[in-house]
Enzyme design. Sequence first.
Site, PDB file in Angstrom:
ATOM      1  N   ASP A   1     -66.989  27.299 -18.550  1.00 17.94           N
ATOM      2  CA  ASP A   1     -66.490  26.232 -19.395  1.00 17.94           C
ATOM      3  C   ASP A   1     -64.965  26.287 -19.284  1.00 17.94           C
ATOM      4  OD1 ASP A   1     -66.389  24.266 -21.492  1.00 17.94           O
ATOM      5  OD2 ASP A   1     -65.981  25.870 -22.917  1.00 17.94           O
TER       6      ASP A   1
ATOM      7  N   ASP B   1     -62.097  24.720 -21.846  1.00 20.62           N
ATOM      8  CA  ASP B   1     -61.349  24.931 -23.083  1.00 20.62           C
ATOM      9  C   ASP B   1     -61.947  26.086 -23.878  1.00 20.62           C
ATOM     10  OD1 ASP B   1     -59.859  22.737 -22.299  1.00 20.62           O
ATOM     11  OD2 ASP B   1     -60.995  21.338 -23.536  1.00 20.62           O
TER      12      ASP B   1
END
Length: 176
Positions: free
Chosen positions: A7, A9
């Site tokens: 992922d 952020d």
Amino acid sequence: MKLLILDRDGVINQDSDAYIKTLEEWLPLPGALEAIARLSKAGWTVAVATNQSGLARGYYDLATLEAMHASLRERVAALGGEVGLIVHCPHGPDEGCDCRKPKPGLLVRIAAHYGVPLAGVWYVGDRLGDLQAALAVGCQPVLVRTGKGARTLESPLPATTLVFDDLAAVAARLIG
């Protein structure tokens, strides 16, 4: 192929409840870029799957998002590494797409791009939706305590979830 999916952020860069809207707000987490470079140099392909509903909300445009990803690639390259495919979901939470995590569409796109099965591939995230997307396609769910990870730990996690302090700890485990 040794594939690792991240992922963005909260895993690679700082997260914000107000969204990361500019290149100046895109700030790598300590040790994250070095971890990606180490993984890359050790033969891992590091791909990124990220929800970016800020696009649908009008907080930033595609050119800004691409500038963030170009900066990520340049910074990792300066450390001797490489970032593989980066895929994003541009949709808002109510648009009903198949790519917004916790749906697994982004992970399926990465698997199709590389022509590999996802069974057992580690997907590293900081939210429950990341872990759910991983499980949906047979990936190994991995939670980091960075970003929203510490808050996510307060909720029940899928039984098979591995937990690490940060991306550097993930890299150390995978590289040995």
